[in-house]
Every structure is written in C-alpha cells, then in structure tokens.
Design an enzyme around this catalytic site. Structure first.
Site, PDB file in Angstrom:
ATOM      1  N   ASP A   1       0.883  -1.160   0.000  1.00 24.29           N
ATOM      2  CA  ASP A   1       0.000   0.000   0.000  1.00 24.29           C
ATOM      3  C   ASP A   1       0.932   1.225   0.000  1.00 24.29           C
ATOM      4  O   ASP A   1       2.154   1.078   0.167  1.00 24.29           O
ATOM      5  CB  ASP A   1      -0.888  -0.062   1.252  1.00 24.29           C
ATOM      6  CG  ASP A   1      -1.741   1.184   1.402  1.00 24.29           C
ATOM      7  OD1 ASP A   1      -2.273   1.662   0.389  1.00 24.29           O
ATOM      8  OD2 ASP A   1      -1.863   1.704   2.531  1.00 24.29           O
TER       9      ASP A   1
ATOM     10  N   ASP B   1      -0.109   5.119   1.153  1.00 28.73           N
ATOM     11  CA  ASP B   1      -0.346   6.046   2.272  1.00 28.73           C
ATOM     12  C   ASP B   1      -0.257   5.320   3.614  1.00 28.73           C
ATOM     13  O   ASP B   1      -0.852   4.247   3.785  1.00 28.73           O
ATOM     14  CB  ASP B   1      -1.736   6.680   2.154  1.00 28.73           C
ATOM     15  CG  ASP B   1      -1.853   7.603   0.947  1.00 28.73           C
ATOM     16  OD1 ASP B   1      -0.832   8.194   0.546  1.00 28.73           O
ATOM     17  OD2 ASP B   1      -2.958   7.730   0.403  1.00 28.73           O
TER      18      ASP B   1
ATOM     19  N   ASP C   1      -3.387  12.371   0.127  1.00 27.27           N
ATOM     20  CA  ASP C   1      -4.565  13.172  -0.233  1.00 27.27           C
ATOM     21  C   ASP C   1      -4.877  14.262   0.799  1.00 27.27           C
ATOM     22  O   ASP C   1      -5.393  15.310   0.444  1.00 27.27           O
ATOM     23  CB  ASP C   1      -5.797  12.268  -0.396  1.00 27.27           C
ATOM     24  CG  ASP C   1      -5.816  11.574  -1.752  1.00 27.27           C
ATOM     25  OD1 ASP C   1      -5.127  12.034  -2.671  1.00 27.27           O
ATOM     26  OD2 ASP C   1      -6.534  10.559  -1.890  1.00 27.27           O
TER      27      ASP C   1
ATOM     28  N   ASP D   1      -4.906   3.649  -3.106  1.00 29.85           N
ATOM     29  CA  ASP D   1      -6.051   4.516  -3.388  1.00 29.85           C
ATOM     30  C   ASP D   1      -5.638   5.992  -3.469  1.00 29.85           C
ATOM     31  O   ASP D   1      -6.481   6.873  -3.410  1.00 29.85           O
ATOM     32  CB  ASP D   1      -7.120   4.318  -2.296  1.00 29.85           C
ATOM     33  CG  ASP D   1      -8.518   4.642  -2.803  1.00 29.85           C
ATOM     34  OD1 ASP D   1      -8.644   5.070  -3.967  1.00 29.85           O
ATOM     35  OD2 ASP D   1      -9.488   4.486  -2.036  1.00 29.85           O
TER      36      ASP D   1
ATOM     37  N   ASP E   1      -1.839  -1.057   5.698  1.00 33.66           N
ATOM     38  CA  ASP E   1      -2.292  -0.536   6.987  1.00 33.66           C
ATOM     39  C   ASP E   1      -3.803  -0.349   7.077  1.00 33.66           C
ATOM     40  O   ASP E   1      -4.362  -0.330   8.159  1.00 33.66           O
ATOM     41  CB  ASP E   1      -1.633   0.828   7.255  1.00 33.66           C
ATOM     42  CG  ASP E   1      -2.201   1.882   6.308  1.00 33.66           C
ATOM     43  OD1 ASP E   1      -3.112   2.624   6.708  1.00 33.66           O
ATOM     44  OD2 ASP E   1      -1.775   1.917   5.143  1.00 33.66           O
TER      45      ASP E   1
END
Length: 241
Positions: free
Chosen positions: A8, A10, A19, A99, A179
């Site tokens: 992942d 972030d 973001d 994402d 996470d």
C-alpha cells in the site's frame, strides 16, 4: 524462488495520507467546511476531484503541489527497506496498489529515486488538464461489496497474478504490506504460505485481529510491523530459506 511484495502507499510507504497532505497548498492550509463535509463514504475519489478543483480555482499550480508532496516523510526504516529491495530484485517483484493517485505517487517515488524498485503501480489515474487543474479518475469498476467504489485491491492483485501466470511467472510467496481497511479484502485472498504484514496500531491490524476473535481468521500468516526494519528482517530470512 521469487517473492511478490505488494505495498500500500499512504501510511505504509509514506508516513502520511498523500490526499490530506495536499491541503497544505490550500489558502490558510485548510478546506472550507462545505467542501470538507461533502465527502460520502466509498466516494473518496470524487471528493478529491472537488478538492483539486478548489485548489485550481485558488491558483495552486503544479509546481507548488509537487514541492509540497515531495516533503512527505517516508515511514521509519522505509528508505532502507526500498534500497534493500532495489539491490535484490532477482528475489523480489514489487508492486504498489494504492487509493492515492498516479501523479502523487510518481512525484514522491521519483524525487527519492525509488521508482525503479517497483515493477508496477496500480492506483487512480490522474493528470493535469490544459487549464492546469489536477484531475483524478476511478481506477476501475468492480462488484465487491466491501471495497470503495473506485478500487478493489483483491481484484487488482488477482488480475496481476493471472497476467503473470500467462507470462510463465508464479511466486513462491506473496508478502502484503499495508495498513488500511481497504487492505483487508486482498489479505483475505492470500493463501496459507503467504504473509500479511499489517502496520501496528492501524485499521488493518485491528480488522485481522477482530477476525481471529470471531474464529474466522485469515488463511495466511500474519506478521505485524511498526518500522520497515521489521519488514527487512523478515525478507532477509525469506532469502535464506
């Protein structure tokens, strides 16, 4: 003997949410309440689209956004870990499933010279319009009831593995490092020999632990990490086996 590392981004590779970090570019480093309250669960990408319009309307240019994004700190030990993976690419294929968006991830990895560590990055497509506004799209459509509308990480992982198999590449073991709540879906897809590595104290760890308490544990092994040094120690063990 080849291992697939799935990261992942972030709060995993970087120690922040890319973001929300971009809000530092906004006037007074904050968003108006109306915009902040316009987020609807499962529709984060559309919400970020509105944030980027607001930044564009307020004259925030690409250069300023890039400068701001490349100040995000990496998670503890991550710089060493990525350097280690980069030196041992004969053992590891390495992908990001995130994402965030393609522009942010590209800026951050290139600024730190880590873009070559990763074989592929799967994230929401983004680009700057002719008017200089950052625009972002959903990564794909899917039918998963538990994932946000724009991205099911299990679908991404499954399609990547299928494509690799067609090319004659299969992996001894998958190591999934993440996470967030949206990392649970791909973790549930992992097999007995695979490893899920949730970050200590974050949503993914809590959700996996809740599943064990409910007597429906995940099929793979679980190793919690707090610093990327923990991940590196485990990868060194894998290479010795």
């Amino acid at each position: 003997m080849k291992f697939l590392l799935v990261f992942d981004f972030d709060h995993t590779i970087i120690d922040e949410n890319s973001d929300t970090w971009i809000v530092k570019c906004a006037p007074e480093r904050k968003l108006p309440n109306g915009l902040r309250n316009s987020y609807q669960p499962g529709h984060w990408t559309e919400y970020m689209g509105r944030v980027f319009v607001y930044l564009g309307d307020n004259g925030v240019k690409e250069d300023e956004m890039r400068r701001t994004m490349t100040t995000i700190p990496f998670t503890a030990g991550m710089v060493d870990l990525l350097g280690f993976i980069g030196k041992n690419k004969e053992f590891f294929d390495c992908i990001i499933v995130s994402d965030s968006n393609a522009v942010f991830i590209d800026w951050i990895l290139k600024a730190a010279d880590f873009h070559e560590v990763f074989d592929e990055v799967f994230t929401n497509p983004a680009s700057f319009s002719s008017a200089g506004y950052l625009t972002v799209q959903n990564f794909h459509a899917h039918h998963c009831a538990t994932c946000p509308k724009n991205l099911c990480k299990r679908k991404v992982l499954k399609e990547f593995l299928d494509k690799q198999l067609e090319r004659g590449i299969s992996y001894t073991r998958i190591v999934y490092i993440g996470d967030g709540g949206n990392d649970l879906c791909p973790v549930m897809f992992l097999k007995k020999d695979d490893i899920a590595m949730p970050r200590q104290g974050y949503t993914l760890e809590k959700k996996i632990s809740q599943l064990s308490q409910d007597l429906s544990p995940v099929s793979c092994s679980v190793l919690v990490w707090s610093s990327a040094t923990d991940i590196m120690s485990y990868l060194k063990l894998l290479m010795k086996k």
